[in-house]
Design an enzyme around this catalytic site. Structure first.
Site, PDB file in Angstrom:
ATOM      1  N   GLU A 233      -0.299   5.010   0.936  1.00  0.00           N
ATOM      2  CA  GLU A 233      -0.580   5.962   2.020  1.00  0.00           C
ATOM      3  C   GLU A 233      -0.685   5.250   3.363  1.00  0.00           C
ATOM      4  O   GLU A 233      -1.334   4.221   3.488  1.00  0.00           O
ATOM      5  CB  GLU A 233      -1.871   6.719   1.719  1.00  0.00           C
TER       6      GLU A 233
ATOM      7  N   ASP B 196       0.862  -1.179   0.000  1.00  0.00           N
ATOM      8  CA  ASP B 196       0.000   0.000   0.000  1.00  0.00           C
ATOM      9  C   ASP B 196       0.905   1.237   0.000  1.00  0.00           C
ATOM     10  O   ASP B 196       2.086   1.156   0.365  1.00  0.00           O
ATOM     11  CB  ASP B 196      -0.892  -0.041   1.239  1.00  0.00           C
TER      12      ASP B 196
END
Length: 199
Positions: A9, A7
């Site tokens: 953020e 991922d």
């Protein structure tokens, strides 16, 4: 061969919407996929708030220009990329991600697109594919790759569950408590060690 899917953020860079919410003083925009599992609902909520306040892509990009990767993130990514393939799977948008990818040394990223009017107003968004993180992990697996996945939010859980190894990184207490089967780390050195053991 194994591909590590990360991922963006909350894992490598701060949450863009939280940074923007703080910059413009609109606390409602601090809501993220850590709080709202339904991404479509979350984006419609965000777009409505932007419209209400007359804010568009330009204002968000001005905030993004001031965001740096989390301390240690680039070094972690550099080391991980030196020992294996890495793809960043994010529900962010290409219009947000480009300056951040430059600061991270241009890793591969699969993300989505904003629909933006001529006046800079964000009117909608286009997902790369349905359930983009899970769909991408399954597509990689169908090509003969094994996957390792790590993320911090509800929208990362499907790719973590579908991978041969999955880890939570700097996640919320709620998610960690609800998914105790996935090791949860807060330091890049811990995550790096765990990924290396599964490569």
């Amino acid at each position: 061969m194994t591909i590590t899917c990360l991922d963006l953020e909350g894992v490598l860079v701060p949450e863009i919407w939280i940074a923007f919410a703080d910059a413009v003083g609109i606390p409602e925009l601090r809501r993220t996929t850590r709080d709202e599992p339904d991404y479509d609902k979350l984006m419609k909520y965000r777009i409505a708030i932007l419209k209400e306040h007359g804010l568009g892509l330009k204002e968000i990009q001005e905030t993004i220009a001031k965001i740096d990767p989390m301390p240690g993130a680039k070094e972690f990514l550099d080391e991980l990329r030196s020992i294996g393939q890495v793809v960043i799977l994010s529900d962010t948008f290409s219009q947000f991600a480009t300056p951040l990818m430059k600061k991270l040394g241009w890793p591969a990223i699969f993300c989505n697109e904003l629909i933006v009017g001529d006046n800079g107003e964000i009117t909608g968004y286009k997902m790369r594919c349905p359930q983009s993180k899970l769909t991408t992990v399954r597509a990689l697996q169908s090509c003969g790759f094994e996957t390792i996945a790590s993320g911090d939010s509800f929208n990362d859980l499907a790719m973590i569950q579908a991978s041969k190894a999955g880890f939570l990184f700097r996640s919320t207490e709620k998610i960690i408590k609800e998914y105790p089967q996935y090791p949860a780390f807060t330091e890049y050195s811990e995550l790096l060690d765990a990924i290396k053991k599964n490569l």
